[in-house]
Enzyme design. Sequence first.
Site, mmCIF file in Angstrom:
data_model
loop_
_atom_site.group_PDB
_atom_site.id
_atom_site.type_symbol
_atom_site.label_atom_id
_atom_site.label_comp_id
_atom_site.label_asym_id
_atom_site.label_seq_id
_atom_site.Cartn_x
_atom_site.Cartn_y
_atom_site.Cartn_z
ATOM 1 N N LYS A 107 -178.705 -66.651 -44.793
ATOM 2 C CA LYS A 107 -177.896 -65.510 -44.351
ATOM 3 C C LYS A 107 -177.431 -64.763 -45.583
ATOM 4 O O LYS A 107 -177.317 -65.340 -46.672
ATOM 5 C CB LYS A 107 -176.678 -66.001 -43.556
ATOM 6 C CG LYS A 107 -176.115 -64.965 -42.611
ATOM 7 C CD LYS A 107 -176.958 -64.872 -41.354
ATOM 8 C CE LYS A 107 -176.514 -63.770 -40.436
ATOM 9 N NZ LYS A 107 -177.278 -63.783 -39.190
HETATM 10 P P1 NAD Z 1 -174.392 -54.227 -34.350
HETATM 11 O O1 NAD Z 1 -173.718 -53.804 -35.594
HETATM 12 O O2 NAD Z 1 -175.602 -53.498 -33.893
HETATM 13 O O3 NAD Z 1 -173.337 -54.183 -33.127
HETATM 14 C C1 NAD Z 1 -172.102 -54.833 -33.189
HETATM 15 C C2 NAD Z 1 -171.272 -54.343 -32.018
HETATM 16 O O4 NAD Z 1 -170.055 -55.078 -31.996
HETATM 17 C C3 NAD Z 1 -170.876 -52.863 -32.130
HETATM 18 O O5 NAD Z 1 -170.786 -52.305 -30.829
HETATM 19 C C4 NAD Z 1 -169.479 -52.938 -32.757
HETATM 20 O O6 NAD Z 1 -168.686 -51.797 -32.479
HETATM 21 C C5 NAD Z 1 -168.949 -54.183 -32.064
HETATM 22 N N1 NAD Z 1 -167.869 -54.833 -32.821
HETATM 23 C C6 NAD Z 1 -167.780 -54.993 -34.154
HETATM 24 N N2 NAD Z 1 -166.613 -55.621 -34.471
HETATM 25 C C7 NAD Z 1 -165.989 -55.854 -33.292
HETATM 26 C C8 NAD Z 1 -164.760 -56.464 -32.955
HETATM 27 N N3 NAD Z 1 -163.938 -56.920 -33.904
HETATM 28 N N4 NAD Z 1 -164.422 -56.550 -31.644
HETATM 29 C C9 NAD Z 1 -165.265 -56.074 -30.676
HETATM 30 N N5 NAD Z 1 -166.433 -55.462 -30.939
HETATM 31 C C10 NAD Z 1 -166.788 -55.369 -32.233
HETATM 32 O O7 NAD Z 1 -174.665 -55.785 -34.540
HETATM 33 P P2 NAD Z 1 -175.728 -56.679 -33.769
HETATM 34 O O8 NAD Z 1 -176.965 -56.726 -34.569
HETATM 35 O O9 NAD Z 1 -175.755 -56.274 -32.341
HETATM 36 O O10 NAD Z 1 -175.058 -58.122 -33.916
HETATM 37 C C11 NAD Z 1 -174.041 -58.557 -33.036
HETATM 38 C C12 NAD Z 1 -173.932 -60.068 -33.113
HETATM 39 O O11 NAD Z 1 -175.190 -60.651 -32.771
HETATM 40 C C13 NAD Z 1 -173.562 -60.640 -34.469
HETATM 41 O O12 NAD Z 1 -172.766 -61.781 -34.268
HETATM 42 C C14 NAD Z 1 -174.903 -61.030 -35.050
HETATM 43 O O13 NAD Z 1 -174.787 -62.057 -36.016
HETATM 44 C C15 NAD Z 1 -175.596 -61.530 -33.808
HETATM 45 N N6 NAD Z 1 -177.068 -61.512 -33.895
HETATM 46 C C16 NAD Z 1 -177.760 -60.368 -34.129
HETATM 47 C C17 NAD Z 1 -179.160 -60.400 -34.158
HETATM 48 C C18 NAD Z 1 -179.984 -59.150 -34.322
HETATM 49 O O14 NAD Z 1 -181.206 -59.249 -34.242
HETATM 50 N N7 NAD Z 1 -179.401 -57.994 -34.536
HETATM 51 C C19 NAD Z 1 -179.828 -61.617 -33.977
HETATM 52 C C20 NAD Z 1 -179.094 -62.770 -33.723
HETATM 53 C C21 NAD Z 1 -177.713 -62.695 -33.679
#
Ligand code: NAD
Length: 417
Positions: A107
Amino acid sequence: MKELLTPTFLMAQQQLDNVAKHLNVDSGIIERLKFPRKSLIVSVPIRMDNGETKTFMGYRVQHDLAMGPSKGGIRYYPGVDLGETAALAMWMTWKCSLMNLPFGGAKGGIDCNPAQMSEGELERLTRRYTTEILPMIGPEKDIPAPDMYTNEQTMAWLMDTYSNYHGYAIPGVVTGKPIGLGGSLGRTEATGRGVAFTVLKALEKIKTKYSQPTVVVQGFGNVGAITARYLYKEGFKIIAVSDIYCGIYNPNGLNIDELEKYVAENKTVRGFKDSEVITNEELLELKCDILAPCAIGNVITGKNADRIKCRILAEGANGPVTPDADEILNKKDIFIIPSILANAGGVTVSYFEWVQDIQRLFWEEDEVVKKLKTLIDKAFEDVYQLALTKKIDARTAAMIIGVGRVAEAKRLRGLYP
Ligand code: NAD
């Protein structure tokens, strides 16, 4: 060492200790798995648009390298630290292993607030960070991908910086790239699609008949919006979603196609038609059939767990439920799909992207989706059957499989020298 041992990292270590009790594994191997293999802290100085120089702290952690290169996203988020990055790297190891991918976990992240930075500043940040972590990454060593507040464009800058350093194009150094640079069809949608696949499997298992399951999604970013999109397409009623600013709620259901367009224009869910504004805390406590926390970690804790009222909890985000909350939710008969399974679609299609880049042979989207579904359904079934046989929760079962395979690979390789 002090910087590593943050509450999030200690939580990841505690989860490993808990699962070790179920495994017949040499304690020396568990001891090795409790710490990341390599961690790098870098300072990332960049010129801001106003002419000032500002320094950000960046991290890259490789947790395990026993079965292949390490793999894991890069997040840009305020407060990113070494402990959190190392915990996420450890969870990536279990996730890759659970999905039977030939990767260890990694990570990366930068402590910054991308919402307050220009495109130019983000590009300079990415290129300088890439330069600093360059000796650690590579298609055969460690392959980054997008995570919170990083996207295809971030990966394109990373790939370009790395390739410039080597003098030729090396698309396999990152996944989640734009299609035009060797990205895979279906990668952008993969994590949310995977969450939706696991929800469908869970519904099949709990055998409760719902005419139209109700869904609440925290976070309307890549994972949350796409989870909502696919469940909406299945005919589910998405009653609430949120972003960092607020949640929106409509008990009759939100039109997700229109909401996606609205968010693309307005950069927030706030103000969407026919919806009531609620807080993120209220959103988590809404009565629903499926709750999918898809934003940040540690949002369901000992403090609010007894007020969670869903039947299925699909962890789209990494680590949204703390161990004390886990105990409470398990007693409430909530079916938790643990993050190492629920959000494994992203790394799975990242693996497909890496394979396509190496082979220089690209697949149709149908093929990607079909292969993803096969792997996710198989992992779900393995976890579910183990949980049933051993009478344990799905998280412990998923961890037993994930940790068990890595421990076996380490046993076979032995301890060098
Ligand atoms: P992203 O940046 O596209 O979206 C994040 C979303 O969460 C946004 O809508 C943002 O406004 C919201 N957010 C941020 N802080 C917040 C808070 N304190 N309270 C409520 N909402 C909040 O990110 P993503 O890629 O969708 O990732 C989201 C989660 O999924 C993370 O935990 C990430 O580690 C996990 N994840 C992502 C992927 C991927 O392929 N993108 C894969 C596995 C896991």
